[in-house]
Design a protein around this motif. Structure first.
Motif, PDB file in Angstrom:
ATOM      1  N   ALA A  22      44.722  89.912 100.511  1.00 25.25           N
ATOM      2  CA  ALA A  22      43.541  89.771 101.362  1.00 25.25           C
ATOM      3  C   ALA A  22      43.855  88.907 102.577  1.00 25.25           C
ATOM      4  O   ALA A  22      44.627  87.948 102.485  1.00 25.25           O
ATOM      5  CB  ALA A  22      42.397  89.139 100.575  1.00 25.25           C
ATOM      6  N   ARG A  23      43.276  89.256 103.711  1.00 28.48           N
ATOM      7  CA  ARG A  23      43.441  88.448 104.915  1.00 28.48           C
ATOM      8  C   ARG A  23      42.481  87.273 104.845  1.00 28.48           C
ATOM      9  O   ARG A  23      41.289  87.435 104.594  1.00 28.48           O
ATOM     10  CB  ARG A  23      43.170  89.288 106.160  1.00 28.48           C
ATOM     11  N   ARG A  24      43.021  86.094 105.063  1.00 25.85           N
ATOM     12  CA  ARG A  24      42.188  84.896 104.961  1.00 25.85           C
ATOM     13  C   ARG A  24      41.056  84.913 105.980  1.00 25.85           C
ATOM     14  O   ARG A  24      39.933  84.507 105.677  1.00 25.85           O
ATOM     15  CB  ARG A  24      43.050  83.645 105.128  1.00 25.85           C
ATOM     16  N   ALA A  25      41.338  85.375 107.185  1.00 20.53           N
ATOM     17  CA  ALA A  25      40.298  85.394 108.216  1.00 20.53           C
ATOM     18  C   ALA A  25      39.125  86.271 107.796  1.00 20.53           C
ATOM     19  O   ALA A  25      37.964  85.921 108.014  1.00 20.53           O
ATOM     20  CB  ALA A  25      40.881  85.887 109.542  1.00 20.53           C
ATOM     21  N   ASP A  26      39.427  87.402 107.169  1.00 23.16           N
ATOM     22  CA  ASP A  26      38.361  88.302 106.739  1.00 23.16           C
ATOM     23  C   ASP A  26      37.520  87.671 105.633  1.00 23.16           C
ATOM     24  O   ASP A  26      36.282  87.775 105.625  1.00 23.16           O
ATOM     25  CB  ASP A  26      38.944  89.633 106.254  1.00 23.16           C
ATOM     26  N   ALA A  27      38.204  87.021 104.672  1.00 22.05           N
ATOM     27  CA  ALA A  27      37.481  86.355 103.589  1.00 22.05           C
ATOM     28  C   ALA A  27      36.612  85.221 104.124  1.00 22.05           C
ATOM     29  O   ALA A  27      35.466  85.029 103.695  1.00 22.05           O
ATOM     30  CB  ALA A  27      38.463  85.821 102.549  1.00 22.05           C
ATOM     31  N   LEU A  28      37.135  84.483 105.081  1.00 22.27           N
ATOM     32  CA  LEU A  28      36.361  83.397 105.690  1.00 22.27           C
ATOM     33  C   LEU A  28      35.166  83.926 106.456  1.00 22.27           C
ATOM     34  O   LEU A  28      34.087  83.323 106.434  1.00 22.27           O
ATOM     35  CB  LEU A  28      37.263  82.578 106.618  1.00 22.27           C
ATOM     36  N   ARG A  29      35.365  85.046 107.158  1.00 22.70           N
ATOM     37  CA  ARG A  29      34.242  85.641 107.893  1.00 22.70           C
ATOM     38  C   ARG A  29      33.099  85.965 106.945  1.00 22.70           C
ATOM     39  O   ARG A  29      31.930  85.671 107.242  1.00 22.70           O
ATOM     40  CB  ARG A  29      34.690  86.909 108.620  1.00 22.70           C
ATOM     41  N   VAL A  30      33.419  86.544 105.784  1.00 19.03           N
ATOM     42  CA  VAL A  30      32.382  86.884 104.812  1.00 19.03           C
ATOM     43  C   VAL A  30      31.693  85.629 104.299  1.00 19.03           C
ATOM     44  O   VAL A  30      30.459  85.580 104.185  1.00 19.03           O
ATOM     45  CB  VAL A  30      32.994  87.690 103.641  1.00 19.03           C
ATOM     46  N   GLU A  31      32.477  84.584 103.990  1.00 18.38           N
ATOM     47  CA  GLU A  31      31.891  83.334 103.496  1.00 18.38           C
ATOM     48  C   GLU A  31      30.946  82.710 104.526  1.00 18.38           C
ATOM     49  O   GLU A  31      29.846  82.262 104.192  1.00 18.38           O
ATOM     50  CB  GLU A  31      33.005  82.341 103.148  1.00 18.38           C
ATOM     51  N   LEU A  32      31.382  82.685 105.773  1.00 18.83           N
ATOM     52  CA  LEU A  32      30.558  82.090 106.823  1.00 18.83           C
ATOM     53  C   LEU A  32      29.319  82.939 107.093  1.00 18.83           C
ATOM     54  O   LEU A  32      28.222  82.405 107.317  1.00 18.83           O
ATOM     55  CB  LEU A  32      31.382  81.930 108.106  1.00 18.83           C
ATOM     56  N   GLU A  33      29.494  84.246 107.085  1.00 22.96           N
ATOM     57  CA  GLU A  33      28.354  85.138 107.293  1.00 22.96           C
ATOM     58  C   GLU A  33      27.306  84.920 106.206  1.00 22.96           C
ATOM     59  O   GLU A  33      26.110  84.818 106.494  1.00 22.96           O
ATOM     60  CB  GLU A  33      28.835  86.587 107.284  1.00 22.96           C
ATOM     61  N   ASN A  34      27.759  84.813 104.959  1.00 18.83           N
ATOM     62  CA  ASN A  34      26.823  84.574 103.861  1.00 18.83           C
ATOM     63  C   ASN A  34      26.131  83.221 104.014  1.00 18.83           C
ATOM     64  O   ASN A  34      24.936  83.090 103.718  1.00 18.83           O
ATOM     65  CB  ASN A  34      27.563  84.626 102.518  1.00 18.83           C
ATOM     66  N   ALA A  35      26.868  82.216 104.475  1.00 16.74           N
ATOM     67  CA  ALA A  35      26.270  80.893 104.667  1.00 16.74           C
ATOM     68  C   ALA A  35      25.192  80.930 105.747  1.00 16.74           C
ATOM     69  O   ALA A  35      24.158  80.264 105.642  1.00 16.74           O
ATOM     70  CB  ALA A  35      27.353  79.873 105.032  1.00 16.74           C
ATOM     71  N   ILE A  36      25.417  81.726 106.780  1.00 18.61           N
ATOM     72  CA  ILE A  36      24.420  81.863 107.849  1.00 18.61           C
ATOM     73  C   ILE A  36      23.202  82.618 107.341  1.00 18.61           C
ATOM     74  O   ILE A  36      22.052  82.229 107.556  1.00 18.61           O
ATOM     75  CB  ILE A  36      25.038  82.572 109.072  1.00 18.61           C
ATOM     76  N   VAL A  37      23.452  83.737 106.641  1.00 19.89           N
ATOM     77  CA  VAL A  37      22.364  84.574 106.141  1.00 19.89           C
ATOM     78  C   VAL A  37      21.479  83.821 105.161  1.00 19.89           C
ATOM     79  O   VAL A  37      20.256  83.954 105.171  1.00 19.89           O
ATOM     80  CB  VAL A  37      22.940  85.846 105.474  1.00 19.89           C
ATOM     81  N   THR A  38      22.099  83.018 104.285  1.00 18.84           N
ATOM     82  CA  THR A  38      21.324  82.317 103.264  1.00 18.84           C
ATOM     83  C   THR A  38      20.729  81.003 103.751  1.00 18.84           C
ATOM     84  O   THR A  38      20.035  80.320 103.009  1.00 18.84           O
ATOM     85  CB  THR A  38      22.205  82.030 102.028  1.00 18.84           C
TER      86      THR A  38
END
Length: 239
Positions: A22-38
């Motif tokens: 897995a690409r770290r940048a992609d995993a981080l993008r998902v984590e940050l996106e979820n943090a913003i959404v929630t």
């Protein structure tokens, strides 16, 4: 807010366990996106690179790439010499984007009803079945992922590349708010019922009905507008 967001103790994540390959940048993008959404990060919050790198247990290089990805979708703004901030949209801005999204999706639905192929029929039925399954779990965030796939199938089956690109781009920008509205009242059950009507219209080859059902599905109005506004205001207050 201009300071660095301090995560709540109960929501502070452990360092990300990256899947092999897995690409770290992609995993981080998902984590940050979820943090913003929630709501862990609010509109206007500054996303300090070093604090986030420490929080997620990563270096700043993939984090910068992740922030760049989020900036490309409109969830984050990058300001010279100031850093990254969660994008801040007013309620009117959001409603205007939903109005535009409704027009794009209505057009995609109309074209899909005319142009859907046999493989597309199977994909639409499969994505609708996934929506039903997730709705039974009563988890709005889980349902949203199936919901997203359902809409993307429709974009693809419109067989109009430009329309599909524009619809996906705006869909991405509205993702936090589309997920937020699913938390209001019985919206998941209502959304599923609307999906059933949309799919039926497309599979029946009825462009007018598909256009009408998708436009109604996306527009935020009436009681749904009031519910969405209440959820939007609660997220803004919940610090």
């Amino acid at each position: 807010m201009t300071g660095v967001t301090k995560p709540r103790a109960e929501t502070t994540p452990e360092p990300i366990a990256f899947a092999p390959g897995a690409r770290r940048a992609d995993a981080l993008r998902v984590e940050l996106e979820n943090a913003i959404v929630t709501g862990a990060f609010k509109p206007g919050d500054r996303l300090d690179e070093q604090s986030l790198a420490d929080r997620f247990g990563v270096s700043r290089t993939p984090l910068r790439e992740a922030l760049g990805q989020l900036a490309a979708t409109g969830l984050v703004t990058l300001q010279p010499r100031r850093g990254a901030f969660v994008a801040s949209l007013g309620f009117r801005d959001i409603i205007e984007r939903f109005e535009t999204m409704a027009a794009l999706e209505a057009m995609a639905g109309s074209l899909a009803a005319r142009r859907i192929d046999s493989a597309g029929r199977r994909e639409l039925e499969t994505s609708l079945a996934a929506c039903r399954s997730e709705a039974e779990r009563s988890d709005s965030d889980s349902y949203y992922l199936a919901n997203e796939r359902f809409h993307h199938v429709i974009y693809a089956q419109a067989h109009n590349g430009f329309l599909g690109d524009e619809a996906r781009r705006l869909h991405q920008r509205l993702k936090p708010y589309r997920r937020l509205q699913l938390r209001a009242g019985a919206r998941v059950a209502v959304s599923l019922a609307e999906h059933e009507r949309i799919a039926a219209a497309i599979l029946a080859g009825d462009p007018a009905a598909a256009e009408r059902e998708l436009k109604t599905h996306i527009l935020v109005q009436g009681d749904r507008l009031n519910d969405f506004l209440a959820a939007f205001e609660r997220q803004g207050r919940d610090d």
